[in-house]
Design a protein around this motif. Structure first.
Motif, short mmCIF file in Angstrom:
data_model
loop_
_atom_site.label_atom_id
_atom_site.label_comp_id
_atom_site.label_asym_id
_atom_site.label_seq_id
_atom_site.Cartn_x
_atom_site.Cartn_y
_atom_site.Cartn_z
N ASN A 126 44.12 47.68 38.22
CA ASN A 126 43.35 48.48 37.27
C ASN A 126 42.53 47.66 36.29
O ASN A 126 41.74 48.20 35.54
N ASP A 127 42.71 46.34 36.30
CA ASP A 127 42.07 45.51 35.29
C ASP A 127 40.76 44.92 35.82
O ASP A 127 40.76 43.86 36.47
N VAL A 128 39.65 45.61 35.56
CA VAL A 128 38.38 45.13 36.10
C VAL A 128 37.87 43.87 35.38
O VAL A 128 36.95 43.22 35.85
N ARG A 129 38.53 43.50 34.26
CA ARG A 129 38.13 42.24 33.58
C ARG A 129 38.30 41.04 34.51
O ARG A 129 37.57 40.06 34.46
N LEU A 130 39.29 41.16 35.38
CA LEU A 130 39.55 40.10 36.36
C LEU A 130 38.29 39.79 37.18
O LEU A 130 38.03 38.63 37.52
N TYR A 131 37.52 40.80 37.48
CA TYR A 131 36.31 40.61 38.28
C TYR A 131 35.22 39.90 37.47
O TYR A 131 34.48 39.09 37.99
#
Ligand code: SF4
Ligand code: SF4
Length: 274
Positions: free
Chosen positions: A236-241
């Motif tokens: 769920n953590d799109v910051r990773l992208y």
């Protein structure tokens, strides 16, 4: 008698996760697709279009560009074409002439660079078959799998009850797909949700990846936050992208990205880990 239930059961037995039904008249009703690309122009006997879908699995999509995603992509393509052919044949043998439109249908990526347009859009077909809405990045967004579904279409002379359209817009307009597209293919338009797209730039990026055996790109479907599959896979953590490229360049063994980097290190010609 062949009913929608018969077709759904048959499609499920072939491996389809999603099936939707659109009347051929919906293309005229919406008037969004150029006339020569509509079912009535391609095969005038078509009364209904049955759209089948299979998901591409998020953790594999997340490794893109990788040989693993490339193999997943070609597996779904083979499955889709086989399912559609078998369904068209089944309906024809039941007395309802039917044909299928293959999921892609271009000979080589070079053809797409010169003319980045398919003879028939399964995205619009899936929308008209009630499977989702079209998002900013031109993909069909489905509530369960977001943009991570591949589709194929069967035209049949059988009249079938249409599925209702999805009324609620699923695209959140977050534009994460635009910000992370490696070829900067999307430009926002003030008058509509769907972006202007530089299809040639996208196809040229694909041509490079193809040479490295890690085609297709798929970043825009990887990063889209829409879809229940995110919860299912705990992603769920799109910051990773957003941090991915810089982090891997700084340290290819960064533990946050080790699983994707591992897959990218194998099976393709690319030296690049992103
Ligand atoms: S497939 Fe890749 S290059 Fe093409 S639009 Fe999506 S993110 Fe951009
Ligand atoms: S990433 Fe955001 S803007 Fe792009 S299609 Fe998905 S929801 Fe829409």
């Amino acid at each position: 008698m062949v009913t929608k239930e018969t077709i759904k059961d048959f499609a499920r037995s072939l491996g389809a996760s999603l099936a939707g039904f659109a009347p051929a008249s919906r293309w005229d009703e919406f008037n969004e697709v150029e006339r020569s690309y509509r079912p009535a122009a391609i095969w005038p006997q078509a009364k209904s279009v049955v759209v089948l879908g299979v998901p591409v699995l998020l953790p594999v999509v997340e490794s893109t560009p990788s040989i693993n995603y490339a193999e997943l992509y070609s597996t779904t393509n083979i499955l889709l074409d086989q399912m559609a052919y078998r369904l068209a044949l089944f309906l024809t043998e039941q007395g309802h002439g039917s044909i299928f439109l293959p999921r892609d249908a271009y000979g080589d990526i070079g053809v797409l660079v010169r003319k980045p347009l398919a003879a028939f859009s399964h995205v619009f077909a899936a929308k008209y078959a009630g499977l989702g809405t079209i998002g900013y990045s031109h993909v069909l967004l489905n509530a369960k799998y977001g943009p991570r579904v591949r589709y194929v279409s069967v035209f049949t002379s059988l009249e079938l009850e249409p599925d209702p359209l999805v009324e609620e817009e699923l695209c959140t307009k977050c534009r994460i797909c635009q910000k992370l597209c490696p070829s900067q293919a999307f430009t926002t338009r003030d008058d509509q949700l769907i972006a202007a797209m530089d299809k040639k730039a996208c196809a040229e990026h694909h041509a490079r990846l193809r040479q490295e055996h890690r085609y297709p790109c798929g970043i825009c479907i990887k990063v889209c936050p829409v879809g229940d599959d995110r919860k299912l896979y705990g992603s769920n953590d799109v910051r990773l992208y957003f941090e991915e490229k810089e982090a891997i360049e700084a340290d290819p063994d960064d533990p946050r990205y080790a699983r994707w980097v591992h897959l990218r290190r194998h099976g393709s010609n690319g030296e690049r880990l992103f």
